[in-house]
Design an enzyme around this catalytic site. Structure first.
Site, PDB file in Angstrom:
ATOM      1  N   ASN A   1     -39.270 -39.077  54.595  1.00 40.49           N
ATOM      2  CA  ASN A   1     -38.045 -38.669  55.280  1.00 40.49           C
ATOM      3  C   ASN A   1     -38.351 -38.522  56.766  1.00 40.49           C
ATOM      4  OD1 ASN A   1     -39.121 -36.026  55.717  1.00 40.49           O
ATOM      5  ND2 ASN A   1     -38.586 -35.508  53.602  1.00 40.49           N
TER       6      ASN A   1
ATOM      7  N   ASP B   1     -42.699 -39.587  47.976  1.00 44.84           N
ATOM      8  CA  ASP B   1     -43.251 -38.852  49.124  1.00 44.84           C
ATOM      9  C   ASP B   1     -44.072 -37.644  48.646  1.00 44.84           C
ATOM     10  OD1 ASP B   1     -43.631 -38.229  51.788  1.00 44.84           O
ATOM     11  OD2 ASP B   1     -41.657 -37.326  52.061  1.00 44.84           O
TER      12      ASP B   1
ATOM     13  N   TYR C   1     -32.309 -41.205  47.826  1.00 42.34           N
ATOM     14  CA  TYR C   1     -31.414 -41.731  48.857  1.00 42.34           C
ATOM     15  C   TYR C   1     -30.309 -42.629  48.305  1.00 42.34           C
ATOM     16  CZ  TYR C   1     -34.123 -39.754  52.751  1.00 42.34           C
ATOM     17  OH  TYR C   1     -34.729 -38.901  53.649  1.00 42.34           O
TER      18      TYR C   1
END
Ligand code: ADP
Length: 166
Positions: free
Chosen positions: A22, A32, A119
């Site tokens: 991000n 992530d 997302y």
């Protein structure tokens, strides 16, 4: 050569893995979080000095405890329905990651399906963009891995690659 694999990207023995990060580059959920856990706390410490990353751009860190020597952090677009430049931004993620890899003499690289988790980018159209850009850089790398995390993505990637090769 493009290889489609079902794997946890943090386990791959490649020169660089790409992280779907991000804008803060300070860790998050999904891939992530897995990358930060596997690379160790040194990654967070290092990334604090990078000053974040704009959507569509890419930044480099060492791989720390990963088998991969490098991590390329790129920030995919959040899906808002497709009318806000999402496709162009997603393409930039792949392209800028490749350009950064070329500048570091990275010869093998693995990508997750950027933007398709939290997302919300539709998986099929995201896979098409990923594979179109991968094919443009195919000859400049020894190995390009499209790393899928589930069987559904694996099917989508095989199907999209077949379509592109016809
Ligand atoms: P984004 O915020 O860019 O959508 P996510 O991490 O939520 O990023 O999801 C991106 C993709 O990465 C999804 O397809 C998800 O299934 C996949 N993914 C999650 N964890 C891993 C992992 N350890 N290795 C490879 N892919 C992963």
């Amino acid at each position: 050569m493009i290889e489609i694999l079902k794997a946890d990207i943090t386990t791959l023995k490649v020169d660089a893995i790409v992280n779907a990060a991000n804008n803060s580059l300070l860790g998050g959920g999904g891939v992530d979080g897995a990358v930060h856990r596997a690379a160790g706390p040194e990654l967070l410490e290092f990334n604090r000095k990078l000053g974040g990353c704009a959507t569509g751009q890419a930044k480099l860190s060492p791989g720390f405890r990963l088998a991969a020597k490098w991590i390329i952090h790129t920030v995919g677009p959040i899906w808002h329905g497709g009318g806000e430049g999402e496709a162009e931004l997603l393409e930039k993620c792949y392209r800028n990651s490749f350009l950064l890899a070329l500048s570091q003499d990275i010869k093998s690289i693995a990508f997750p399906a950027i933007s398709t988790g939290i997302y919300g980018y539709p998986r099929g159209s995201a896979a098409t963009i990923a594979l179109v850009v991968m094919r443009q850089y195919e000859l400049q790398f020894n190995r390009i891995v499209a790393c899928c995390f589930n069987a559904e993505d694996l099917d989508i990637y095989y199907r999209e690659l077949d379509k592109l090769r016809q």
